[in-house]
Design an enzyme around this catalytic site. Structure first.
Site, mmCIF file in Angstrom:
data_model
loop_
_atom_site.group_PDB
_atom_site.id
_atom_site.type_symbol
_atom_site.label_atom_id
_atom_site.label_comp_id
_atom_site.label_asym_id
_atom_site.label_seq_id
_atom_site.Cartn_x
_atom_site.Cartn_y
_atom_site.Cartn_z
ATOM 1 N N HIS A 33 -0.370 -5.112 -6.232
ATOM 2 C CA HIS A 33 -0.478 -5.896 -5.002
ATOM 3 C C HIS A 33 -0.144 -7.360 -5.263
ATOM 4 C CE1 HIS A 33 -2.980 -2.285 -4.492
ATOM 5 N NE2 HIS A 33 -2.257 -2.237 -3.388
ATOM 6 N N LEU A 67 5.431 8.095 4.211
ATOM 7 C CA LEU A 67 5.129 7.248 3.050
ATOM 8 C C LEU A 67 6.166 7.508 1.955
ATOM 9 C CD1 LEU A 67 3.550 5.454 1.191
ATOM 10 C CD2 LEU A 67 1.711 7.102 1.145
ATOM 11 N N GLU A 71 9.430 5.069 0.392
ATOM 12 C CA GLU A 71 10.263 3.870 0.553
ATOM 13 C C GLU A 71 11.744 4.207 0.596
ATOM 14 O OE1 GLU A 71 7.534 3.968 -1.370
ATOM 15 O OE2 GLU A 71 6.332 2.577 -0.191
ATOM 16 N N GLU A 86 5.485 1.701 6.772
ATOM 17 C CA GLU A 86 4.151 2.287 6.645
ATOM 18 C C GLU A 86 3.153 1.348 7.324
ATOM 19 O OE1 GLU A 86 4.131 2.216 2.429
ATOM 20 O OE2 GLU A 86 5.855 3.544 2.372
#
Ligand SMILES: Cc1ncc(C[n+]2csc(CCOP(=O)(O)OP(=O)(O)O)c2C)c(N)n1
Ligand SMILES: [Mg+2]
Length: 751
Positions: free
Chosen positions: A538, A466, A468, A437
């Site tokens: 994140h 998008l 995985e 991505e």
């Protein structure tokens, strides 16, 4: 050879009755047809071919019965059969031997029909029997599982995880045509198509949907994906009914994926329909979905008492749709076999297969752990070293880097070093692909792949859907075809939602194929914490789900120079050993420049020119020591290295001499380096940015214990928590202060 008399199976009884009924029904035997002609008017299936496929169907049926026969004697260990699905022999017959096949566990007749297509014909029956008996002589898994697989038959073995092969199948189909465009040689013809079969319940699985959607998504953009998905629809997933009509409703209108239906009872229909579907896929390069109506006979597996969840009428209806009876009718109807001859053929097949089953009872089996493990992840460090130093000629490098070679650019950051290494690797490996991505046009969320698209083109550096699972599946397909895929997963948190593609698919392939198939792979993952804004997804800091995957290599570089050398090693290990590598990149250090003080440039490093790569080679599983203090050994990695080196600087000023060891590899752990460096000081502090539970420190502690280290040990790690947003993140993460405090306590504390 004789075999013990068995009670006739209900399936066998029904078959005999149905064939007897054919005899009585026929007023007079039909005139014998020409075996070279169509089995019935309008069909492309000849009588001869139909007869051959009938043999494959009969053999598949008797293999199911043999599986139960062997199981009852504890000489066989698998009883999921193909009975009722034997129409899939017609699918095999309509394809080419060289069309790679990823098969459902009920595609036994397909396997046998394909084996018969080999020149000279191959005996698939023995393969299957050896698989049932977990024999070391079984040609693909060597006793590690019962799978359908054979390199010469282009059948790639599958795991038991339903649908997990769909992303790989899409990836392989994508690669077949892409490789030809790139001029890279692969083991399949450029016009091959991929076939992947699965059950009707499996078609609902997220992984199947990912595969189908990605195939459609590619087709929608006119990207070739020559894939034929075959759904063997028996209406059941173990005991759960698939709603009537659902498979067609859900799959007949997917954009870009043409839908076909065939009646699995009618071999001619299966064959004719597959011919059309396969030609469509081959000619247009677009995917198709072949819906095969079949029945399940004999329960889900040997131990399954279907009467607990199915009524007698339903089971009788399935028996009436026995595809063996269907083919017998075709042959009898064409005058090629009388009902008596059908029964004789059936009995002959039964006798042959039960005799062969008796022969495999005493087959040699795996007896030691070493034998079992041998094909898992063999390592050839010399070959890896040799591959890791290969560079493009200087003139080519000059043009790739636009005349500004990275070794002349002064010290680089971690991100710049990875970027330069990827460029150098792409320059010398025409089969290497970089995708994920945002990796292409944007150049990565953190700029790590910036410029690669311009340097190497969209054929080799591209953005993906998008998803995985699909990204990893694409990598698995590309690796299977012999390319070198380097996918990127944008954040560690998002690797977890697709982890089975690494755990169940990538890491097992060598094991279950004894190295006949491999998926060289270097997955780059941006991960770990310490991004200033906090927030779990994140800043995910767990690697437990990767560390226990047998054979997986986990590289965790922290410094730019290590990252360059380690990435070269991983790429070389993928090529030379077929290794599956996860390359964990600490996001927070991508653009770090300094270490102890602002402006010191302590986190940048020069990029080695190719002539220095051999000297700077980093073997898999080798740690790196910073400093030679004799008071304390700090074992760490990733951001922990940056924190520990800063802490060591502070501690030195207090008179505490540290040696900081960067593990660099989280699997395999550098156990010898760990123990040796621990003994030098007799005091060990493990600084682990992953969590206390399941964190890397647990493995390091075990390595110390296993290695007999008897000095003092302490560890500091992040909390067993998700990472909150904002400054609160620091409350749960490993800190420099915690490292310093623990170090002081270890060195100065009691004892
Ligand atoms: C991901 C996953 N979940 C559960 C299972 C256990 N399981 C094995 S077969 C099966 C049913 C599959 O049904 P279907 O796809 O219709 O295939 P069939 O056996 O009917 O041919 C289940 C639930 C599995 N193997 N994999
Ligand atoms: Mg089913």
């Amino acid at each position: 050879m004789s075999h013990p008399a068995e009670e006739p199976d209900p399936l066998e009884r029904h078959f005999a009755e149905a064939i007897r009924a054919l005899e009585t029904a026929a007023a007079a035997p039909p005139a014998a047809a020409d075996p070279a002609g169509p089995i019935r008017p309008g069909s492309a299936l000849t009588g001869e071919r139909c007869m051959e496929l009938f043999d494959a169907q009969l053999a598949s049926r008797h293999l199911d019965l043999a599986a139960r026969w062997l199981r009852a004697r504890n000489a066989g260990f698998y009883t999921i059969g193909s009975s009722g699905h034997e129409g899939n022999a017609g699918v095999a017959a309509a394809l080419r031997l060289t069309d790679p096949a990823l098969l459902h566990y009920r595609s036994g007749a397909f396997y046998l029909a394909r084996a018969a297509q080999a020149d000279p014909p191959h005996d698939g029956v023995t393969d299957v029997l050896l698989g049932l008996a977990a024999s070391v002589n079984e040609p693909i898994a060597g006793g590690r599982h019962k799978v359908f697989g054979h390199r010469a038959l282009h059948v790639i073995p599958q795991t038991s995880t339903i649908a997990s092969h769909l992303p790989r199948a899409v990836g392989l189909a994508f690669t077949l045509r892409r490789a030809a465009r790139l001029g890279v040689a692969i083991p399949w013809p450029a016009d091959a198509i991929v076939i992947a079969s699965l059950g009707d319940a499996s078609v609902n699985h997220a992984t199947a949907l990912a595969g189908l959607n990605t195939a459609a998504y590619c087709a929608y953009q006119r990207l070739p994906v020559p894939l034929l998905v075959v759904c063997e629809d028996n209406g059941l997933g173990i005991s759960v009914r698939t709603p009537s009509g659902w498979v067609a409703a859900a799959n007949s209108a997917r954009p870009g994926v043409r839908y076909f239906h065939a009646d699995g009872f009618d071999l001619a229909d299966v064959y004719d329909t597959t011919l059309v579907a396969a030609a469509w896929v081959r000619e247009t390069g677009t995917p198709a979905f072949l819906h095969l109506s079949v029945v399940r006979l004999g329960g889900h597996a040997g131990a399954d008492a279907e009467t607990a969840y199915r009524d007698a009428r339903e089971m009788a209806a399935d028996l009436a749709a026995d595809p063996l009876v269907g083919t017998a009718r075709l042959l009898a109807g064409a005058g090629l076999l009388s009902p008596g001859e059908v029964m004789a053929r059936y009995e002959k097949s039964r006798d042959r297969i039960l005799a062969l089953a008796a022969e495999v009872m005493d087959t040699p089996r795996l007896t030691t752990a070493a034998q079992v493990i041998k094909p898992l992840a063999p390592r050839c460090p010399d070959a890896v070293m040799a591959r890791s130093v290969v560079a493009a000629p200087d003139s080519h490098r000059q043009s790739v880097f636009g005349g500004r070679l990275p070794e002349s650019a002064g010290p680089l950051t971690l991100a710049q070093a990875i970027n330069a290494t990827l460029s150098d690797a792409l320059a010398v490996r025409p089969g290497m692909l970089v995708f994920g991505e945002d990796v292409a046009r944007k150049g990565g969320v953190y700029g790590v792949t910036r410029g690669l698209l311009g340097r190497f083109g969209a054929g080799r550096v591209f953005d993906t859907v998008l998803d995985e699972q699909s990204i990893l599946g694409l990598a698995l397909g590309a690796g299977l075809a012999g390319l070198l895929p380097v996918p990127e997963i944008q954040y560690l948190a998002y690797l977890h939602n697709a982890a089975d593609q690494i755990r169940g698919e990538a890491a097992t392939l060598r094991f279950f194929s004894q190295g006949h198939y491999r998926n060289p792979l270097v997955v780059r993952v941006a991960g770990y914490s310490y991004q200033g804004f906090g927030g779990h997804f994140h800043n995910d800091n767990t690697v437990a789900g990767l560390r226990d995957i047998p054979g997986l290599i986990i590289a965790s570089p922290a410094r730019p120079d290590d990252a360059a050398a380690m990435l070269r090693t991983c790429l070389a290990a993928a090529e030379a050993d077929g290794s599956v590598c996860v390359f964990l990149e600490p996001i927070a250090l991508y653009h770090a420049r300094d270490l102890h003080a602002s402006g010191d440039g302590g986190w940048r490093a020069p990029y080695d020119p190719p002539e220095l790569w051999a000297a700077g080679h980093v073997p898999v599983g080798q740690a790196r020591r910073h400093g030679d203090g004799t008071d304390l050994t700090i074992l760490t990695f990733g951001n922990g290295l940056w924190l520990s080196l800063r802490a060591a600087g502070r501690l030195a000023a207090e008179g505490i001499g540290c040696r900081v060891v960067d593990l660099r590899w989280l699997a395999p752990l550098p156990a010898d380096d760990i123990v040796r460096e621990a003994w030098v000081t007799g005091r060990v502090l493990i600084a682990d940015e992953t969590r206390r539970t399941g964190g890397v420190a647990e493995g390091v502690l075990a390595a110390l214990a296993d290695g007999g280290f008897a000095g003092r040990i302490a560890r500091v790690a992040s909390e067993d928590s998700f990472v909150p947003l904002g400054d609160a993140a620091t409350t749960v993460l490993l800190s420099q202060a915690a490292i310093e405090d623990a170090a002081r306590a270890l060195v100065r504390g009691p004892g």
